[in-house]
Structures are given as structure tokens and as C-alpha cells.
Design an enzyme around this catalytic site. Structure first.
Site, PDB file in Angstrom:
ATOM      1  N   GLU A   1      -4.653   2.597  -7.427  1.00  0.00           N
ATOM      2  CA  GLU A   1      -4.915   3.721  -6.523  1.00  0.00           C
ATOM      3  C   GLU A   1      -6.182   4.520  -6.806  1.00  0.00           C
ATOM      4  O   GLU A   1      -6.846   4.957  -5.865  1.00  0.00           O
ATOM      5  CB  GLU A   1      -3.731   4.702  -6.553  1.00  0.00           C
ATOM      6  CG  GLU A   1      -2.454   4.127  -6.011  1.00  0.00           C
ATOM      7  CD  GLU A   1      -1.272   5.030  -6.322  1.00  0.00           C
ATOM      8  OE1 GLU A   1      -0.864   5.086  -7.493  1.00  0.00           O
ATOM      9  OE2 GLU A   1      -0.785   5.699  -5.412  1.00  0.00           O
TER      10      GLU A   1
ATOM     11  N   ARG B   1       2.330  15.393  -5.998  1.00  0.00           N
ATOM     12  CA  ARG B   1       1.078  14.785  -6.449  1.00  0.00           C
ATOM     13  C   ARG B   1      -0.127  15.481  -5.811  1.00  0.00           C
ATOM     14  O   ARG B   1      -1.206  15.546  -6.404  1.00  0.00           O
ATOM     15  CB  ARG B   1       1.065  13.274  -6.224  1.00  0.00           C
ATOM     16  CG  ARG B   1       0.043  12.574  -7.123  1.00  0.00           C
ATOM     17  CD  ARG B   1       0.090  11.063  -6.997  1.00  0.00           C
ATOM     18  NE  ARG B   1       0.915  10.416  -7.995  1.00  0.00           N
ATOM     19  CZ  ARG B   1       0.536  10.109  -9.238  1.00  0.00           C
ATOM     20  NH1 ARG B   1      -0.690  10.394  -9.649  1.00  0.00           N
ATOM     21  NH2 ARG B   1       1.353   9.525 -10.068  1.00  0.00           N
TER      22      ARG B   1
ATOM     23  N   GLU C   1       7.315   1.105  -0.298  1.00  0.00           N
ATOM     24  CA  GLU C   1       7.930   1.694  -1.498  1.00  0.00           C
ATOM     25  C   GLU C   1       9.320   2.210  -1.144  1.00  0.00           C
ATOM     26  O   GLU C   1      10.268   2.033  -1.895  1.00  0.00           O
ATOM     27  CB  GLU C   1       7.044   2.835  -2.030  1.00  0.00           C
ATOM     28  CG  GLU C   1       7.559   3.442  -3.334  1.00  0.00           C
ATOM     29  CD  GLU C   1       6.596   4.462  -3.957  1.00  0.00           C
ATOM     30  OE1 GLU C   1       5.386   4.413  -3.680  1.00  0.00           O
ATOM     31  OE2 GLU C   1       7.067   5.309  -4.743  1.00  0.00           O
TER      32      GLU C   1
ATOM     33  N   THR D   1       5.302  10.808 -11.382  1.00  0.00           N
ATOM     34  CA  THR D   1       5.476  12.191 -11.835  1.00  0.00           C
ATOM     35  C   THR D   1       6.953  12.537 -11.962  1.00  0.00           C
ATOM     36  O   THR D   1       7.301  13.523 -12.595  1.00  0.00           O
ATOM     37  CB  THR D   1       4.762  13.171 -10.888  1.00  0.00           C
ATOM     38  OG1 THR D   1       5.346  13.047  -9.593  1.00  0.00           O
ATOM     39  CG2 THR D   1       3.280  12.849 -10.801  1.00  0.00           C
TER      40      THR D   1
ATOM     41  N   ALA E   1       2.643   3.816  -7.966  1.00  0.00           N
ATOM     42  CA  ALA E   1       1.994   4.751  -8.883  1.00  0.00           C
ATOM     43  C   ALA E   1       0.984   4.025  -9.784  1.00  0.00           C
ATOM     44  O   ALA E   1       0.701   4.475 -10.894  1.00  0.00           O
ATOM     45  CB  ALA E   1       3.032   5.511  -9.719  1.00  0.00           C
TER      46      ALA E   1
ATOM     47  N   ARG F   1      -1.204   4.658  -0.912  1.00  0.00           N
ATOM     48  CA  ARG F   1      -2.227   4.631  -1.966  1.00  0.00           C
ATOM     49  C   ARG F   1      -2.840   6.009  -2.253  1.00  0.00           C
ATOM     50  O   ARG F   1      -3.544   6.568  -1.399  1.00  0.00           O
ATOM     51  CB  ARG F   1      -3.306   3.642  -1.538  1.00  0.00           C
ATOM     52  CG  ARG F   1      -4.013   2.949  -2.686  1.00  0.00           C
ATOM     53  CD  ARG F   1      -4.927   1.879  -2.150  1.00  0.00           C
ATOM     54  NE  ARG F   1      -5.276   0.903  -3.165  1.00  0.00           N
ATOM     55  CZ  ARG F   1      -5.850  -0.263  -2.915  1.00  0.00           C
ATOM     56  NH1 ARG F   1      -6.154  -0.596  -1.686  1.00  0.00           N
ATOM     57  NH2 ARG F   1      -6.138  -1.091  -3.886  1.00  0.00           N
TER      58      ARG F   1
ATOM     59  N   PHE G   1      -0.920   8.671  -2.815  1.00  0.00           N
ATOM     60  CA  PHE G   1       0.355   9.388  -2.839  1.00  0.00           C
ATOM     61  C   PHE G   1       0.181  10.902  -2.809  1.00  0.00           C
ATOM     62  O   PHE G   1       0.700  11.621  -3.650  1.00  0.00           O
ATOM     63  CB  PHE G   1       1.102   8.957  -4.119  1.00  0.00           C
ATOM     64  CG  PHE G   1       2.600   9.087  -4.065  1.00  0.00           C
ATOM     65  CD1 PHE G   1       3.373   8.206  -3.322  1.00  0.00           C
ATOM     66  CD2 PHE G   1       3.264  10.067  -4.786  1.00  0.00           C
ATOM     67  CE1 PHE G   1       4.763   8.301  -3.297  1.00  0.00           C
ATOM     68  CE2 PHE G   1       4.658  10.172  -4.774  1.00  0.00           C
ATOM     69  CZ  PHE G   1       5.400   9.282  -4.026  1.00  0.00           C
TER      70      PHE G   1
ATOM     71  N   PHE H   1       0.813  -1.216   0.000  1.00  0.00           N
ATOM     72  CA  PHE H   1       0.000   0.000   0.000  1.00  0.00           C
ATOM     73  C   PHE H   1       0.849   1.269   0.000  1.00  0.00           C
ATOM     74  O   PHE H   1       0.383   2.331   0.416  1.00  0.00           O
ATOM     75  CB  PHE H   1      -0.969   0.009   1.190  1.00  0.00           C
ATOM     76  CG  PHE H   1      -1.862  -1.207   1.232  1.00  0.00           C
ATOM     77  CD1 PHE H   1      -2.834  -1.406   0.260  1.00  0.00           C
ATOM     78  CD2 PHE H   1      -1.698  -2.176   2.212  1.00  0.00           C
ATOM     79  CE1 PHE H   1      -3.640  -2.542   0.276  1.00  0.00           C
ATOM     80  CE2 PHE H   1      -2.492  -3.312   2.231  1.00  0.00           C
ATOM     81  CZ  PHE H   1      -3.461  -3.502   1.263  1.00  0.00           C
TER      82      PHE H   1
HETATM   83  N1  MTE Z   1      -3.729  -4.166  -3.416  1.00  0.00           N
HETATM   84  C1  MTE Z   1      -3.354  -5.043  -2.478  1.00  0.00           C
HETATM   85  N2  MTE Z   1      -4.094  -6.150  -2.292  1.00  0.00           N
HETATM   86  N3  MTE Z   1      -2.254  -4.834  -1.696  1.00  0.00           N
HETATM   87  C2  MTE Z   1      -1.480  -3.708  -1.839  1.00  0.00           C
HETATM   88  O1  MTE Z   1      -0.477  -3.542  -1.134  1.00  0.00           O
HETATM   89  N4  MTE Z   1      -1.163  -1.568  -3.045  1.00  0.00           N
HETATM   90  C3  MTE Z   1      -1.833  -0.511  -3.786  1.00  0.00           C
HETATM   91  C4  MTE Z   1      -2.573  -1.087  -4.993  1.00  0.00           C
HETATM   92  N5  MTE Z   1      -3.384  -2.200  -4.601  1.00  0.00           N
HETATM   93  C5  MTE Z   1      -1.863  -2.752  -2.832  1.00  0.00           C
HETATM   94  C6  MTE Z   1      -2.994  -3.048  -3.620  1.00  0.00           C
HETATM   95  C7  MTE Z   1      -0.933   0.535  -4.251  1.00  0.00           C
HETATM   96  S1  MTE Z   1      -0.503   1.767  -3.195  1.00  0.00           S
HETATM   97  C8  MTE Z   1      -0.465   0.570  -5.538  1.00  0.00           C
HETATM   98  S2  MTE Z   1       0.508   1.840  -6.098  1.00  0.00           S
HETATM   99  C9  MTE Z   1      -0.794  -0.494  -6.496  1.00  0.00           C
HETATM  100  O2  MTE Z   1      -1.594  -1.519  -5.934  1.00  0.00           O
HETATM  101  C10 MTE Z   1       0.512  -1.091  -7.018  1.00  0.00           C
HETATM  102  O3  MTE Z   1       0.310  -2.137  -7.881  1.00  0.00           O
HETATM  103  P1  MTE Z   1      -0.005  -1.933  -9.444  1.00  0.00           P
HETATM  104  O4  MTE Z   1       0.898  -0.870  -9.922  1.00  0.00           O
HETATM  105  O5  MTE Z   1       0.297  -3.258 -10.005  1.00  0.00           O
HETATM  106  O6  MTE Z   1      -1.437  -1.558  -9.518  1.00  0.00           O
HETATM  107  N1  LUZ Z   2       5.868   7.140  -6.308  1.00  0.00           N
HETATM  108  C1  LUZ Z   2       6.667   8.018  -6.925  1.00  0.00           C
HETATM  109  C2  LUZ Z   2       4.538   7.148  -6.487  1.00  0.00           C
HETATM  110  O1  LUZ Z   2       7.878   7.990  -6.710  1.00  0.00           O
HETATM  111  N2  LUZ Z   2       6.125   8.908  -7.779  1.00  0.00           N
HETATM  112  C3  LUZ Z   2       4.803   8.987  -8.023  1.00  0.00           C
HETATM  113  O2  LUZ Z   2       4.353   9.809  -8.801  1.00  0.00           O
HETATM  114  C4  LUZ Z   2       3.959   8.079  -7.346  1.00  0.00           C
HETATM  115  N3  LUZ Z   2       2.633   8.115  -7.505  1.00  0.00           N
HETATM  116  C5  LUZ Z   2       1.861   7.280  -6.831  1.00  0.00           C
HETATM  117  C6  LUZ Z   2       2.446   6.359  -5.974  1.00  0.00           C
HETATM  118  N4  LUZ Z   2       3.766   6.292  -5.817  1.00  0.00           N
HETATM  119 MO1  MOS Z   3       1.401   2.979  -4.172  1.00  0.00          MO
HETATM  120  S1  MOS Z   3       1.282   4.551  -2.844  1.00  0.00           S
HETATM  121  O1  MOS Z   3       2.112   3.943  -5.411  1.00  0.00           O
HETATM  122  O2  MOS Z   3       2.712   2.146  -3.549  1.00  0.00           O
END
Ligand code: MTE
Ligand code: LUZ
Ligand code: MOS
Length: 750
Positions: A707, A304, A226, A434, A503, A336, A338, A222
Site C-alpha cells: 500500500e 487509519r 477484504e 491497527t 494492511a 489500498r 485504507f 485491492f
Molecule cells: N497488487 C495486486 N497486483 N493486486 C492486488 O489486489 N492489493 C494491494 C497490494 N497490492 C493488490 C496488490 C493491497 S490493498 C494490499 S493490502 C496488499 O497488496 C496485500 O498484499 P500484501 O500484504 O502481501 O502486500
Molecule cells: N484492515 C484492517 C486493513 O482491518 N485494519 C487495518 O489497519 C488495515 N490497514 C490497511 C488495510 N487493511
Molecule cells: Mo489492502 S486495502 O489492506 O486490502
């Protein structure tokens, strides 16, 4: 179509870092952290602790072989506090022992002498003191100053939004094992293996190639992993190399809650101006972001907030200022959305307050100001293939909003104590990091000689289904059965210099890299098939459902035979590929550009019932029309939507982080920090897939979903406000989230 991990998860067979069978002699690490939010370290005495039976080593700042520095964007964060502490939970010493219990026991014998200083918790206080992570950032469009005169209504106010705990099921952790040549192999629960590799290399003073990072899956990230997974990995790696033994470090839940950063709380000032028709003319906003003790990802998150400060509305004159304020809390981090949710909450609040002044429903202002094709965002990008109005109109008609509204009005006339409320929440979320250079990915695909396939990319599976989507891509390019394909672990030796899976672009970037790698192999396979079938060229060759076709007619050649033939023809069955989305850029100095590959749109209708005597509320229904592009996996996309909305509603309603004036987190257990459970989930949850015929840079045109739906949760806040309003129509409520039952009662009766 079932998620890859489903059966293993249900049987409890899925492996997480703590499930790895540890080699003989594996040691366990426990991290001693500061109990003081701000102060100077006078001494750290480890002597008594080190003498305890079973303790194998204790490491403090001066033991770090490389640099004591883990800051990513700004180099302002130590791995272990050396001279001063800046938050409660800041790591001071790593204690390594034969068992976790022993390590923890020994940590209590370490004597840390700290001269206390006054902590700063409030971002506005930090701002007044000039305690900023970096200079304020400004986005602007048009000319706000020149247009206040043209506004028929001007409303000003402040908005507070709270932080949020990630509460991933798997806490932070890593396992490190020394390898030949002075290197180390790290298994980490991280969204960003390359960041772990880089950070460990820096801390250990090693070249990156001496550090291999491997990730099977995460029990949730989530955003919390990161950037903030790296330190635990670096600590485990350092202990492993120092002691020449495998070391495991898993944060106990309460330590994780206390030590790690969360969603940033924000305090904001807005001023909005509308003309007689309800069109927004001017929007001026200042955000005070509570960054915590060091930068972490705060600058990018702050950006963001600015990118999304007008949500899915067109505002011709915008001046948005954002300040990242340094406080004595754990460094807050990606979560999530951001920073997007924090920005969008403020304009929704501004619209709500403007509507209150006019005595009209906020949705009338929302509707009038929705983005149209070609409208410019404050950062210079134009809205293309804009689905703001389409999703809005579709939600209004599909779910018969006027009828829902009428039912609620009638209910509220008849009901004295329980009041219902409804709100619309449109969203617009930009897809791409971004920070443009982060938008890159790679993949490695092997077709084995038995026709099975292994794929590995930079993507991390954290429950969001990215592995399944990548297998679908591979299956689709080769036109083979999905169960021939296995996702390999994400590993820095297979794919290097990767970006975090974040992202929402994990599937887009890595899926496209996998697609390119598969296409490379496919082209070679077509040549091999032509040879095998004695055809002059391969132009008319295709694979359909594992059968090789020539000129649209099936041949006798099947996938397995083709693969063994290609192998015997000495054709490479492996490919590595790289993908970077074209056409995106952002000029940070001018704050203009085209940072996003595309935007995701949608509209939610959220209905709640509030018991105005008890202060409790129920989410009755969530009804959404969302632009998925052309979803390649509706089951995953629907569940991502539902999960994100629940998390968004949690942030807006019941999830409340409380710190005392000493900077101590009071809500540091699940008995005091409440997250939505199945009983709190909406009684009705409808997700409609908006028809969108347009092409986009999304993988197979299946738009990013991780997100964007989080922000629908903001609608729950205003639905509750609307219910409160019909109980006490004369009252003007402050906009402070989360709207816990406690706050609700205090707002009604204070
Ligand atoms: N869904 C689950 N089940 N667990 C997670 O940790 N992270 C969220 C989202 N959905 C998350 C989730 C976040 S913050 C992001 S940025 C995206 O999944 C990342 O995965 P994706 O880029 O493959 O969508
Ligand atoms: N991480 C990042 C992120 O480094 N840049 C982004 O723009 C971003 N956006 C969403 C989630 N993580
Ligand atoms: Mo999601 S906040 O970009 O890991």
C-alpha cells in the site's frame, strides 16, 4: 527472478473462480438488487419467477436458515434486505437456475414493492441529521487551543476527495458445493477466507467446522475483497445447501460496479497554524467519511485516516476528529491505503494553501516539518529508524530537484498554453493492522519424501507476489532450489482463524509463520543428518545449496538423501507454526499506543504537463526514493510500487465516481469510469532503493510494499495544481479531487 504465476498468466492457464470445472448439475445464481436507494419494502413477490422453466429456487430474507446478518465490526448489515432498503444495489433475492441467463431472466419477473424515502448522499448532510455509524473519534497531541496565539500564519479551508472503484479484473464470486454431514465447501475470491467461513456459518446457522473455504488466487482484490467477498459466498452456500446441488455465483461486471462498496469519499475541514520560520505549530482537522449504508470496515478505515493525518510531518499540537457518516450508497470499504490517503491528502492541501498565502513553494514547508528520529505521532508512537529526511534528501539530490525545477520555470516562461508543474510527495505509512489482534498468521509446511515441499499459509495471492515471497522464505531457510517448492491453496482446514491478507502485511505475517515452520523442520533435519553421519551432535550442521555441511565442510549428504533418511528414521517432515509480531498495542479509549510494527517512508517527485486550453494533462515523470528495507524481491517490489503509484494517480486525477441525487451510480461502466492505462502512465518512472541498514520486524527485513506507494499519487494532484497556478497565478483553486480534465478546465475559467 520471475513471478510464480507469470507463465500461467501469460498463457491464460491461471484459474480463477469462474474457471473451475463445475460438477454435473451445477446451478447458477443471480442476485436481484434494489433499484431504490432508500425505502421500506412492502412486498416481494417471487411466484411468477419461480414458475419459469429452468428456475430451481429463489431465496429471500425469510429463507435464511441462520442469522440475516453479515456485519463484521458492527452488526448492522443484512445479507438480504428484509424490511427496508438503504442503497441501490442492495441484494433482495437470490435466483438459482440452470444457466445464468435464465436466472437473470427470472429475476426480472420478481415484483418488489418499495415505499420510497428520501435518500441522503452527502456525508455532511448525514452528519447534520445525526446519522453516524458510530460516535466521532478524536486523536490529539499537545494543546491546539493554547497555541493558536503563537502562530504567525493560520489557514483554514475544506478539502474534498472522491471515491474509487477497485476494478479488480476478476469480479466478486464464489462456488459452493454441499458436502457430507450438512456442510459446504466454498471456493471464493476473497482476501479473507476466515471471514467468509464465519459469515457463511452465521448465515447458515452452522458450526464453522462444517464450512471449508478454499482460495487459489484472486484476479485482484485491492481491499475490495477484504470484507465484501463474504456475502456472495454465503449466498452461493445457502443456495447449494437448500437445493443440495453445487451453485456458482459470479457477479457480472456492471452488477459488481453497482452493488459493491468503494474507497470512501471524504469531506474535510482543516485549520493549520505555522510560525514565522514555517514550522507547523498547530493542526486541527475534521473528517467526514462517506461510509455508505452500513459500517463494513469504515470504523477501522476512519482510524487509519487519523493515524496518517499528519503524514510524514511532525506536528506538536494536533486535534483530529473523524466522523463516519451513514449515507444511502453501497457500504464503502477497504481500498489500498485504507483511509490513509484521505487523511494525507488533507494535510498536503493545508500545506499547499499555507504556501500559497506565503507566496512560497510548498516544498519549503514540507521540508521544514519532516519527521525526525524520536518525534511523536498524535497516537503516541515515536518515529523510530525514521527515513523521512533521508528519503527526501536522497530524492532531491539523486534526481537533482533544483535542476528539474529550474527547467520547469524556464519552460513555463516560454510556453503560453502548456504549463508544467512539479511536486514533492513524502510518505509515511504504518505497517500492522491497527486492530492489534488481527496481527497473527500461521503456516503449514510439508516436506515430501521425494524432497519436494508444499507450503500453505493464511496469505492470499492476488497479484502482489506474496506466494513468490513465501517460497523465497522457504527456499532460504532450507537452502534449497525454489522450484522444489509449491504454494498450496489458502484453505481454512490447513490454516484456521487467519486474518485477511491486507494492511500490506501478508508477506510479513505469513512469511514469518512459514519461516518458523521451516525452522522447526530444519532443526529435526539437522538431528537426522547428525545421526546419518554418525556425529555426536548437530550444532555444526548446515544446509547450503542442497548440500549438507559439517563444520563448514561439505559432507556426502545431499538434500534428497537427507529427506529419505529422515523419513526412514521416523522424523516428522511437517510443521505448523504460528506468528504474532511482538510489542504492538493500541488503547482505543486513550487513542494512544504503539500500533505499528514499523513505518515505511519515501519521497516522490512528480512532474506533469497541462494543456490549459484543452484541460488535458500528461504525467511526464515519477521519480521515487523508497525505503524497502532490504528487498528480497526487487522485481516484485518495483512492480508493486509502479502499480500502486498509478492507482494513486488515478484516484487523484481521472477516476471519478458520480451518483445522481437519487443515489444511482452514473459511472457504472468502463465507458464512463476511466482508469489510467498504459498511455497515461508516466513517460519516465524511476524507483530508487533507499539504503536502510536498520533491522525491522519485516520478513527478512524486506519491508511491506503493497500500500505505501499508493500515496505518492497525491503528488500528481499538486503537480497539476502548480502547473495551473503558473497559468493563472492570481487564482486560488479549491482543493477538490479528482482533478479530471473537466474540473481542471472549470477551475481555470470559472
Ligand atoms: N497488487 C495486486 N497486483 N493486486 C492486488 O489486489 N492489493 C494491494 C497490494 N497490492 C493488490 C496488490 C493491497 S490493498 C494490499 S493490502 C496488499 O497488496 C496485500 O498484499 P500484501 O500484504 O502481501 O502486500
Ligand atoms: N484492515 C484492517 C486493513 O482491518 N485494519 C487495518 O489497519 C488495515 N490497514 C490497511 C488495510 N487493511
Ligand atoms: Mo489492502 S486495502 O489492506 O486490502
Amino acid at each position: 527472478m520471475k513471478n510464480y504465476d507469470l507463465v500461467r498468466h501469460v498463457k491464460g492457464e491461471s484459474k480463477f473462480v469462474d474457471d473451475i470445472l463445475t460438477p454435473e448439475g451445477c446451478l447458477h445464481a443471480y442476485v436481484l438488487y434494489s433499484q431504490i436507494a432508500h425505502g421500506n419494502i412492502k412486498s416481494v413477490n417471487i411466484n411468477t419467477a419461480l414458475q419459469m422453466e429452468g428456475v430451481e429456487g429463489i431465496f429471500i430474507a425469510k429463507d435464511i436458515p441462520g442469522e440475516n446478518q453479515i456485519g463484521g465490526i458492527i452488526q448492522d448489515e443484512e445479507l438480504l434486505a428484509s424490511c427496508k432498503v438503504d442503497f441501490i444495489g442492495q441484494p433482495i433475492a437470490i435466483v438459482v437456475a440452470k444457466t445464468v441467463a435464465l436466472a437473470k431472466e427470472a429475476s426480472k419477473k420478481i415484483i418488489v414493492d418499495i415505499e420510497e424515502l428520501t435518500p441522503v448522499i452527502d456525508p455532511r448532510v448525514a452528519f447534520e441529521k445525526g446519522e453516524l455509524i458510530m460516535p466521532p473519534r478524536v486523536f490529539s497531541l499537545g494543546d491546539v487551543e493554547a497555541n493558536w496565539d503563537k502562530c504567525a500564519l493560520i489557514v483554514e479551508g475544506t478539502v474534498e476527495s472522491g471515491g474509487q472503484e477497485h476494478l479488480y479484473l476478476e469480479t466478486q464470486g464464489a462456488f459452493a458445493c454441499p458436502v457430507e454431514g450438512g456442510g459446504v465447501k466454498i471456493v471464493s475470491s476473497t482476501q479473507s477466507p476466515t471471514t467468509v467461513q464465519k459469515t457463511a456459518a452465521k448465515v447458515l446457522g452452522l458450526k464453522m467446522h462444517l464450512i471449508e473455504v478454499d482460495v487459489l488466487r484472486l484476479g485482484g482484490g485491492f481491499g475490495g475483497k477484504e470484507d465484501q467477498a463474504s456475502q456472495w459466498a454465503a449466498m452461493a452456500a445457502m443456495a447449494a445447501l437448500k437445493l443440495n446441488k453445487p451453485v456458482k455465483l459470479i457477479l457480472p461486471r456492471q452488477d459488481d460496479l453497482r452493488m459493491t462498496g468503494k474507497r470512501h469519499p471524504y469531506s474535510s475541514d482543516y485549520k493549520i497554524g505555522l510560525n514565522k520560520e514555517g514550522k507547523i505549530i498547530n493542526y486541527e482537522v475534521t473528517f467526514y467519511q462517506n461510509a455508505g449504508a452500513s459500517a463494513d470496515l469504515s470504523p477501522a478505515i476512519l482510524d487509519r485516516t487519523l493515524f496518517h493525518c499528519t503524514n510524514s510531518y511532525f506536528v506538536p499540537n494536533v486535534k483530529a476528529t473523524a466522523c463516519s457518516c451513514k449515507t444511502n450508497l453501497p457500504p464503502n470499504t477497504a481500498f489500498r491505503g485504507f483511509g490513509g490517503p484521505q487523511g494525507m491528502f488533507v494535510i498536503e492541501a493545508a500545506i499547499y494553501k499555507a504556501a500559497e498565502k506565503l507566496g512560497i513553494d510548498p516544498c519549503l514547508i514540507q521540508e521544514k516539518n519532516l519527521l525526525a528520529e524520536g518525534d511523536e505521532f498524535s497516537y503516541g508512537q515515536k518515529a523510530e529508524q525514521c527515513m523521512a529526511k533521508a528519503s527526501w534528501e536522497s530524492a532531491i539530490s539523486k534526481f537533482n530537484f533544483p535542476h528539474l525545477k529550474k527547467e520547469i520555470d524556464e519552460f513555463n516562461v516560454a510556453s503560453k498554453i502548456v504549463k508544467k508543474g512539479i511536486a514533492l510527495m513524502p510518505i509515511c505509512f504504518g505497517i500492522s493492522f491497527t486492530t492489534t489482534f488481527l496481527n497473527q498468521a500461521s503456516a503449514l509446511v510439508h516436506v515430501y519424501s521425494d524432497g519436494s515441499v508444499g507450503v500453505s499459509t493464511g496469505a492470499i495471492e492476488m497479484g502482489q507476489g506474496v506466494n513468490m515471497k513465501i517460497r523465497q522464505v522457504v527456499a532460504s531457510v532450507f537452502s534449497i532450489k525454489i522450484d522444489r517448492i509449491k504454494n498450496e491453496t489458502t484453505n481454512t482446514t490447513r490454516n484456521a482463524n487467519t486474518s485477511a491478507t491486507a494492511a500490506s502485511s501478508g508477506a510479513d505475517l505469513n512469511g514469518k509463520a512459514a519461516q518458523l515452520a521451516c525452522n522447526n523442520i530444519l532443526n529435526r533435519l539437522k538431528d537426522a543428518a547428525a545421526k546419518y553421519l554418525s556425529l555426536a551432535n548437530s550444532d555444526q550442521i548446515e544446509i547450503k545449496d542442497e548440500v549438507i555441511y559439517y563444520e563448514n565442510k561439505p559432507t556426502r549428504l545431499l538434500w534428497n538423501e537427507l529427506i529419505s533418511s529422515a523419513y526412514m528414521q521416523r522424523v516428522s517432515l511437517s510443521s505448523h507454526a504460528y506468528y504474532a509480531p511482538p510489542g504492538i498495542y493500541f488503547d482505543k479509549d486513550k487513542a494512544k499506543g504503539k500500533p505499528f510494527a514499523y513505518h515505511v517512508y519515501g519521497t516522490a517527485i512528480i512532474q506533469v504537463a497541462v494543456d490549459c486550453l484543452k484541460g488535458v494533462y500528461e504525467i511526464e515523470s515519477v521519480k521515487i526514493v523508497h525505503d524497502f528495507g532490504k528487498s528480497i524481491n526487487k522485481a516484485i517490489d518495483r512492480s508493486q510500487t509502479e502499480g500502486a503509484v498509478m492507482q494513486g494517480i488515478g484516484w487523484m486525477t481521472m477516476e471519478e465516481l458520480k451518483y445522481n441525487e437519487n443515489g444511482r451510480l452514473l459511472t457504472d461502466a468502463l465507458s464512463t469510469y476511466k482508469v489510467p492505462d498504459i498511455y497515461f502512465a508516466p513517460k519516465e518512472f524511476e524507483v530508487e532503493f533507499l539504503d536502510n541498514p536498520n533491522d525491522s520486524l519485516a520478513v527478512f527485513n524486506s519491508k511491506a510494499i503493497g500500500e505505501p506507494p499508493f500515496m505518492y499519487g497525491i503528488g500528481a494532484y499538486f503537480a497539476i495544481m502548480n502547473a495551473m497556478k503558473s497559468y493563472k497565478p492570481e487564482k486560488h483553486f479549491e482543493i477538490i479531487s479528482p482533478m479530471t480534465p473537466e474540473r481542471l478546465l472549470l477551475s481555470l475559467y470559472n
